[in-house]
Design a protein around this motif. Structure first.
Motif, PDB file in Angstrom:
ATOM      1  N   ASN A  60       0.872  -1.161   0.000  1.00 20.37           N
ATOM      2  CA  ASN A  60       0.000   0.000   0.000  1.00 20.37           C
ATOM      3  C   ASN A  60       0.917   1.220   0.000  1.00 20.37           C
ATOM      4  OD1 ASN A  60      -1.975   1.917   0.310  1.00 20.37           O
ATOM      5  ND2 ASN A  60      -2.792   1.118   2.224  1.00 20.37           N
ATOM      6  N   LEU A  61       0.767   2.086  -0.982  1.00 17.75           N
ATOM      7  CA  LEU A  61       1.660   3.233  -1.111  1.00 17.75           C
ATOM      8  C   LEU A  61       1.248   4.399  -0.207  1.00 17.75           C
ATOM      9  CD1 LEU A  61       1.938   3.250  -5.011  1.00 17.75           C
ATOM     10  CD2 LEU A  61       3.707   2.508  -3.397  1.00 17.75           C
ATOM     11  N   ALA A  62      -0.031   4.731  -0.217  1.00 15.21           N
ATOM     12  CA  ALA A  62      -0.473   5.923   0.510  1.00 15.21           C
ATOM     13  C   ALA A  62      -1.955   5.846   0.839  1.00 15.21           C
ATOM     14  CB  ALA A  62      -0.198   7.179  -0.325  1.00 15.21           C
ATOM     15  N   SER A  63      -2.330   6.529   1.893  1.00 18.84           N
ATOM     16  CA  SER A  63      -3.746   6.652   2.244  1.00 18.84           C
ATOM     17  C   SER A  63      -4.122   8.123   2.262  1.00 18.84           C
ATOM     18  CB  SER A  63      -4.029   6.022   3.613  1.00 18.84           C
ATOM     19  OG  SER A  63      -3.382   6.749   4.645  1.00 18.84           O
ATOM     20  N   VAL A  64      -5.356   8.406   1.905  1.00 25.72           N
ATOM     21  CA  VAL A  64      -5.867   9.778   1.854  1.00 25.72           C
ATOM     22  C   VAL A  64      -7.144   9.844   2.677  1.00 25.72           C
ATOM     23  CG1 VAL A  64      -6.823  11.594   0.377  1.00 25.72           C
ATOM     24  CG2 VAL A  64      -4.867  10.258  -0.410  1.00 25.72           C
ATOM     25  N   PRO A  65      -7.241  10.749   3.650  1.00 29.57           N
ATOM     26  CA  PRO A  65      -8.460  10.842   4.453  1.00 29.57           C
ATOM     27  C   PRO A  65      -9.677  11.184   3.602  1.00 29.57           C
ATOM     28  CG  PRO A  65      -6.661  12.079   5.459  1.00 29.57           C
ATOM     29  CD  PRO A  65      -6.207  11.698   4.089  1.00 29.57           C
TER      30      PRO A  65
ATOM     31  N   PRO B   6      12.383  12.018   1.758  1.00 29.14           N
ATOM     32  CA  PRO B   6      11.736  13.260   2.215  1.00 29.14           C
ATOM     33  C   PRO B   6      10.967  13.989   1.116  1.00 29.14           C
ATOM     34  CG  PRO B   6      13.957  13.096   3.105  1.00 29.14           C
ATOM     35  CD  PRO B   6      13.814  11.977   2.124  1.00 29.14           C
ATOM     36  N   GLU B   7      11.520  14.021  -0.116  1.00 31.00           N
ATOM     37  CA  GLU B   7      10.839  14.747  -1.186  1.00 31.00           C
ATOM     38  C   GLU B   7       9.549  14.049  -1.605  1.00 31.00           C
ATOM     39  OE1 GLU B   7      14.376  12.652  -3.311  1.00 31.00           O
ATOM     40  OE2 GLU B   7      13.771  13.223  -1.278  1.00 31.00           O
ATOM     41  N   VAL B   8       9.527  12.707  -1.552  1.00 28.34           N
ATOM     42  CA  VAL B   8       8.319  11.964  -1.883  1.00 28.34           C
ATOM     43  C   VAL B   8       7.270  12.149  -0.788  1.00 28.34           C
ATOM     44  CG1 VAL B   8       7.356   9.644  -2.217  1.00 28.34           C
ATOM     45  CG2 VAL B   8       9.516  10.274  -3.319  1.00 28.34           C
ATOM     46  N   ARG B   9       7.702  12.063   0.454  1.00 31.78           N
ATOM     47  CA  ARG B   9       6.776  12.257   1.572  1.00 31.78           C
ATOM     48  C   ARG B   9       6.164  13.659   1.537  1.00 31.78           C
ATOM     49  NH1 ARG B   9       7.201   8.129   5.261  1.00 31.78           N
ATOM     50  NH2 ARG B   9       6.027   9.342   6.783  1.00 31.78           N
ATOM     51  N   ALA B  10       7.000  14.650   1.210  1.00 31.48           N
ATOM     52  CA  ALA B  10       6.508  16.026   1.160  1.00 31.48           C
ATOM     53  C   ALA B  10       5.453  16.193   0.071  1.00 31.48           C
ATOM     54  CB  ALA B  10       7.673  16.983   0.930  1.00 31.48           C
ATOM     55  N   LYS B  11       5.691  15.603  -1.088  1.00 31.99           N
ATOM     56  CA  LYS B  11       4.725  15.707  -2.190  1.00 31.99           C
ATOM     57  C   LYS B  11       3.412  15.012  -1.836  1.00 31.99           C
ATOM     58  CE  LYS B  11       7.999  16.164  -6.032  1.00 31.99           C
ATOM     59  NZ  LYS B  11       8.534  15.522  -7.261  1.00 31.99           N
ATOM     60  N   LEU B  12       3.509  13.839  -1.227  1.00 35.58           N
ATOM     61  CA  LEU B  12       2.299  13.111  -0.849  1.00 35.58           C
ATOM     62  C   LEU B  12       1.522  13.867   0.231  1.00 35.58           C
ATOM     63  CD1 LEU B  12       3.614   9.431  -0.817  1.00 35.58           C
ATOM     64  CD2 LEU B  12       2.019  10.431  -2.461  1.00 35.58           C
ATOM     65  N   GLU B  13       2.240  14.388   1.206  1.00 31.76           N
ATOM     66  CA  GLU B  13       1.579  15.095   2.297  1.00 31.76           C
ATOM     67  C   GLU B  13       0.936  16.395   1.816  1.00 31.76           C
ATOM     68  OE1 GLU B  13       4.741  15.304   5.114  1.00 31.76           O
ATOM     69  OE2 GLU B  13       4.529  13.196   5.706  1.00 31.76           O
ATOM     70  N   LYS B  14       1.541  17.028   0.813  1.00 34.45           N
ATOM     71  CA  LYS B  14       0.939  18.223   0.229  1.00 34.45           C
ATOM     72  C   LYS B  14      -0.390  17.885  -0.433  1.00 34.45           C
ATOM     73  CE  LYS B  14       1.957  22.123  -2.848  1.00 34.45           C
ATOM     74  NZ  LYS B  14       2.944  22.719  -3.779  1.00 34.45           N
ATOM     75  N   LEU B  15      -0.483  16.661  -0.935  1.00 35.60           N
ATOM     76  CA  LEU B  15      -1.715  16.174  -1.559  1.00 35.60           C
ATOM     77  C   LEU B  15      -2.760  15.776  -0.511  1.00 35.60           C
ATOM     78  CD1 LEU B  15      -2.894  15.342  -4.411  1.00 35.60           C
ATOM     79  CD2 LEU B  15      -1.955  13.062  -3.975  1.00 35.60           C
ATOM     80  N   GLY B  16      -2.340  15.722   0.756  1.00 37.63           N
ATOM     81  CA  GLY B  16      -3.224  15.266   1.821  1.00 37.63           C
ATOM     82  C   GLY B  16      -3.096  13.785   2.089  1.00 37.63           C
TER      83      GLY B  16
END
Length: 328
Positions: A125-130, A284-294
């Protein structure tokens, strides 16, 4: 002098052939040796596509070969996912699984061209979005308790908009109704955009949505968030409780985006892809991009991801059966 190494190679090849091993099996140790296709079963520009492209570039760097995104949208993700299910399981065709393709579609499409739990190899699982439940500010409710009381006093008079029949927002709305024992009127739209516009205009009073698309309007006071579906409160909305906090844990599942391959992917390739993806998600750059997306980076084991898929399918089958949702 040069003939002996050649004879040894030929002898080894004969031995492998006699054992029933194929050329792809011999090549697994050097995987990958050519570009990899990443099938995104939705059009370009959506959350699934954005997550895929954030990960694809860095994943290609980790593997030493380009990872090329191939958008194959249609039928709620069923077309691209069905294409992936029939691809050769050699690690050169991967895909993105979502709560729609591997949870809702198996529950609402009686003639689906793939089996979500049998036709794929889970990688991670790559990412979750609320997800978020919000209401138009004109609704006379300030929190979930007062909203449920209002909905119970006016059965089927309060309408919620969704991205369409069988969409994530539709299933979330029906699950909320079941969990809260309320009756809301479902109004399906052709995509979340029109549903969002009508929620802002007050044509529908409630909206279930991925947080990224609703967040600017919540922050601007044009929508009032009642609850988020996430493991914990969202940093951007610290005063908005989770559904679990409100006693509605069944509705508390976030949207998710995972990496998969066709069934029968060799275990060593599965392990290599899992390790590479987890390294990418730690950047860090991937995490930042994902977190910017929520989105929140995940990166779990194939076994854990497989269990999540199975749980998602079972949950949505219960909702579809209770709400009598079936699509052709």
């Amino acid at each position: 002098m040069q003939r002996r190494p050649l004879l040894k190679i030929l002898a080894a090849a004969t031995t492998f052939a006699a054992a029933g091993l194929t050329l792809p099996a011999l090549a697994q140790g050097t995987y990958p040796t050519k570009p990899i296709t990443l099938v995104v079963p939705f059009p370009a520009g959506g959350t699934t596509d954005i997550v895929a492209r954030i990960v694809a570039d860095k994943l290609g760097q980790q593997l030493g070969q380009a990872v090329v995104v191939d958008n194959r949208g249609g039928a709620g993700g069923s077309i691209g996912t069905g294409y992936l299910a029939k691809a050769t399981p050699d690690g050169y065709t991967l895909g993105i699984a979502t709560a729609s393709t591997h949870g809702i579609n198996p529950a609402v499409y009686p003639r689906l061209q793939y089996d979500a739990t049998k036709d794929f190899t889970p990688i991670t699982n790559l990412a979750s979005v609320p997800n978020v439940m919000s209401i138009n500010p004109n609704v006379k409710a300030t929190d979930m308790k007062s909203f449920i009381a209002l909905a119970k006093s006016e059965p089927n008079k309060i309408a919620y908009g969704s991205a369409g029949n069988g969409s994530v927002s539709h299933m979330m709305g029906e699950l909320f109704k079941m969990s809260s024992k309320t009756e809301l009127l479902h109004v399906p739209y052709k995509g979340v955009g029109p549903a969002l516009n009508d929620a802002l205009a007050g044509q529908v009073q409630v909206l279930f949505d991925n947080l990224p698309s609703s967040l600017p309007f919540i922050e601007g006071g044009k929508l009032r968030a009642l609850a988020v579906a996430a493991p914990k409160r969202v940093a951007a909305l610290p005063n908005v409780p989770t559904f679990a906090e409100l006693g509605l844990p069944e509705v508390n599942d976030a949207a998710w985006f995972g990496l998969i391959a066709p069934a029968k992917l060799p275990a060593d390739i599965q392990a290599k892809l899992n390790a590479a993806a987890i390294k990418v998600l730690a950047m860090p750059e991937v995490r930042a991009k994902l977190e910017k997306l929520g989105a929140t980076p995940v990166g779990d084991t194939p076994q854990h991801f497989a269990q999540q898929i199975a749980t998602e399918v079972a949950k949505n089958k219960r909702v579809a059966a209770a709400a009598k949702i079936s699509l052709d």
